[in-house]
Design an enzyme around this catalytic site. Structure first.
Site, mmCIF file in Angstrom:
data_model
loop_
_atom_site.group_PDB
_atom_site.id
_atom_site.type_symbol
_atom_site.label_atom_id
_atom_site.label_comp_id
_atom_site.label_asym_id
_atom_site.label_seq_id
_atom_site.Cartn_x
_atom_site.Cartn_y
_atom_site.Cartn_z
ATOM 1 N N ASN A 1 -1.716 0.127 7.120
ATOM 2 C CA ASN A 1 -1.214 -1.179 7.548
ATOM 3 C C ASN A 1 -0.418 -1.910 6.469
ATOM 4 O OD1 ASN A 1 -3.313 -1.785 5.905
ATOM 5 N ND2 ASN A 1 -4.547 -2.838 7.449
ATOM 6 N N GLU B 1 -9.836 -9.959 -7.624
ATOM 7 C CA GLU B 1 -8.862 -8.885 -7.410
ATOM 8 C C GLU B 1 -7.703 -8.969 -8.414
ATOM 9 O OE1 GLU B 1 -9.811 -8.530 -2.624
ATOM 10 O OE2 GLU B 1 -7.837 -9.194 -3.284
ATOM 11 N N PHE C 1 -15.049 3.597 7.843
ATOM 12 C CA PHE C 1 -13.675 3.850 7.392
ATOM 13 C C PHE C 1 -13.539 3.867 5.870
ATOM 14 C CE2 PHE C 1 -14.002 -0.757 8.143
ATOM 15 C CZ PHE C 1 -13.521 -1.280 6.955
ATOM 16 N N ARG D 1 2.696 -6.641 9.396
ATOM 17 C CA ARG D 1 2.052 -5.529 10.106
ATOM 18 C C ARG D 1 2.545 -5.452 11.548
ATOM 19 N NH1 ARG D 1 -3.929 -6.988 7.669
ATOM 20 N NH2 ARG D 1 -3.884 -5.622 5.835
ATOM 21 N N ARG E 1 -1.882 -14.250 4.114
ATOM 22 C CA ARG E 1 -2.646 -13.563 5.176
ATOM 23 C C ARG E 1 -1.959 -13.758 6.533
ATOM 24 N NH1 ARG E 1 -6.945 -10.071 4.308
ATOM 25 N NH2 ARG E 1 -7.946 -10.889 6.180
ATOM 26 N N HIS F 1 -2.124 -5.312 1.491
ATOM 27 C CA HIS F 1 -3.414 -5.955 1.247
ATOM 28 C C HIS F 1 -3.146 -7.366 0.782
ATOM 29 C CE1 HIS F 1 -7.375 -6.923 -0.358
ATOM 30 N NE2 HIS F 1 -6.717 -7.435 -1.381
ATOM 31 N N LYS G 1 0.825 -1.201 0.000
ATOM 32 C CA LYS G 1 0.000 0.000 0.000
ATOM 33 C C LYS G 1 0.872 1.269 0.000
ATOM 34 C CE LYS G 1 -4.027 -2.064 2.359
ATOM 35 N NZ LYS G 1 -4.836 -2.001 3.614
ATOM 36 N N TYR H 1 -12.553 -2.235 -3.222
ATOM 37 C CA TYR H 1 -13.044 -2.212 -1.837
ATOM 38 C C TYR H 1 -14.569 -2.141 -1.755
ATOM 39 C CZ TYR H 1 -8.352 -1.972 0.182
ATOM 40 O OH TYR H 1 -7.068 -2.273 0.590
ATOM 41 N N THR I 1 -5.383 -7.172 10.968
ATOM 42 C CA THR I 1 -5.645 -5.936 10.221
ATOM 43 C C THR I 1 -5.017 -4.711 10.889
ATOM 44 O OG1 THR I 1 -7.710 -6.845 9.368
ATOM 45 C CG2 THR I 1 -7.493 -4.445 9.345
HETATM 46 P P1 IDP Z 1 -7.637 -6.722 5.836
HETATM 47 O O1 IDP Z 1 -6.816 -5.724 5.029
HETATM 48 O O2 IDP Z 1 -6.854 -7.249 7.006
HETATM 49 O O3 IDP Z 1 -8.259 -7.794 4.993
HETATM 50 P P2 IDP Z 1 -10.277 -5.510 5.962
HETATM 51 O O4 IDP Z 1 -11.244 -5.729 7.072
HETATM 52 O O5 IDP Z 1 -10.557 -6.188 4.659
HETATM 53 O O6 IDP Z 1 -8.820 -5.893 6.511
HETATM 54 O O7 IDP Z 1 -10.174 -3.942 5.747
HETATM 55 C C1 IDP Z 1 -9.595 -3.411 4.578
HETATM 56 C C2 IDP Z 1 -8.682 -2.264 4.960
HETATM 57 O O8 IDP Z 1 -9.482 -1.191 5.481
HETATM 58 C C3 IDP Z 1 -7.701 -2.564 6.086
HETATM 59 O O9 IDP Z 1 -6.533 -3.225 5.637
HETATM 60 C C4 IDP Z 1 -7.407 -1.174 6.613
HETATM 61 O O10 IDP Z 1 -6.495 -0.481 5.754
HETATM 62 C C5 IDP Z 1 -8.774 -0.513 6.497
HETATM 63 N N1 IDP Z 1 -9.554 -0.647 7.746
HETATM 64 C C6 IDP Z 1 -10.251 -1.720 8.160
HETATM 65 N N2 IDP Z 1 -10.865 -1.496 9.324
HETATM 66 C C7 IDP Z 1 -10.547 -0.211 9.663
HETATM 67 C C8 IDP Z 1 -10.888 0.629 10.771
HETATM 68 O O11 IDP Z 1 -11.623 0.242 11.692
HETATM 69 N N3 IDP Z 1 -10.359 1.881 10.768
HETATM 70 C C9 IDP Z 1 -9.554 2.336 9.765
HETATM 71 N N4 IDP Z 1 -9.235 1.580 8.699
HETATM 72 C C10 IDP Z 1 -9.714 0.326 8.645
HETATM 73 MG MG MG Z 2 -9.676 -7.595 3.481
#
Ligand code: IDP
Ligand code: MG
Length: 156
Positions: free
Chosen positions: A112, A126, A57, A102, A85, A115, A9, A49, A91
């Site tokens: 973070n 994707e 968010f 991370r 993963r 992806h 990212k 997304y 996350t």
């Molecule tokens: P993942 O990347 O671990 O699969 P997802 O739940 O798919 O997590 O969320 C996608 C992305 O959205 C996360 O990687 C992060 O950048 C952002 N994100 C998810 N939850 C939050 C939150 O509660 N606050 C801010 N950003 C968030």
């Molecule tokens: Mg995800």
């Protein structure tokens, strides 16, 4: 063998962690089957997304992922989706365990670094967003017989 989409990212690119992150996946035994640097246009971010549309968010996530170039990678390997993963970690950077990408390099919950696709269906969708089929190179790497146990025929 399974393919998964990884993005390094904008924070990973800006913090010069491209090599560090790719080195971890390569050292694990995952194959880089495709790779490109792109600035994600808003429409592509919204398609990628779409499952998060409506969440609090979501607007910040779209502007974050579009804020600077990213590295798109197709990683290939046995159980590549789950392995990737696991290597990414939880996350939220604040919760991700040490030893994960991370956990070792991110403290933010929003920024973070990486992806990774979370299911075979998501991976297929994707990968198609970022790569044409001819951009993906599935030729087995030269060291395959030392990365996997191939004594039974198929790599395990
Ligand atoms: P993942 O990347 O671990 O699969 P997802 O739940 O798919 O997590 O969320 C996608 C992305 O959205 C996360 O990687 C992060 O950048 C952002 N994100 C998810 N939850 C939050 C939150 O509660 N606050 C801010 N950003 C968030
Ligand atoms: Mg995800």
């Amino acid at each position: 063998m399974e393919n998964t989409l990884v993005l390094i990212k904008p924070d990973g690119v800006q913090r010069r962690l491209i090599g560090t992150i790719l080195a971890r996946f390569e050292a694990k035994g995952l194959q880089i089957a495709a790779l490109k640097m792109i600035r994600i246009p808003k429409e592509l971010a919204e398609r990628h997304y779409a499952p998060h549309k409506g969440k609090p968010f979501y607007p910040g996530l779209i502007s974050y992922i579009c804020s600077s170039p990213v590295i798109g990678v197709v990683l290939r390997g046995r159980n590549a989706i789950a392995v990737t993963r696991g290597m990414m970690g939880a996350t939220f950077g604040s919760k991700a365990l040490p030893g994960t990408i991370r956990g070792d390099f991110a403290i933010s919950d929003g920024l973070n670094l990486v992806h990774g696709s979370d299911s075979p269906e998501a991976a297929a969708q994707e990968i198609a967003l970022y790569f044409r089929p001819e951009e993906i190179h599935a030729q087995a790497p030269a060291d395959q017989a030392w990365v996997y146990d191939c004594s039974g025929g198929s790599p395990v």
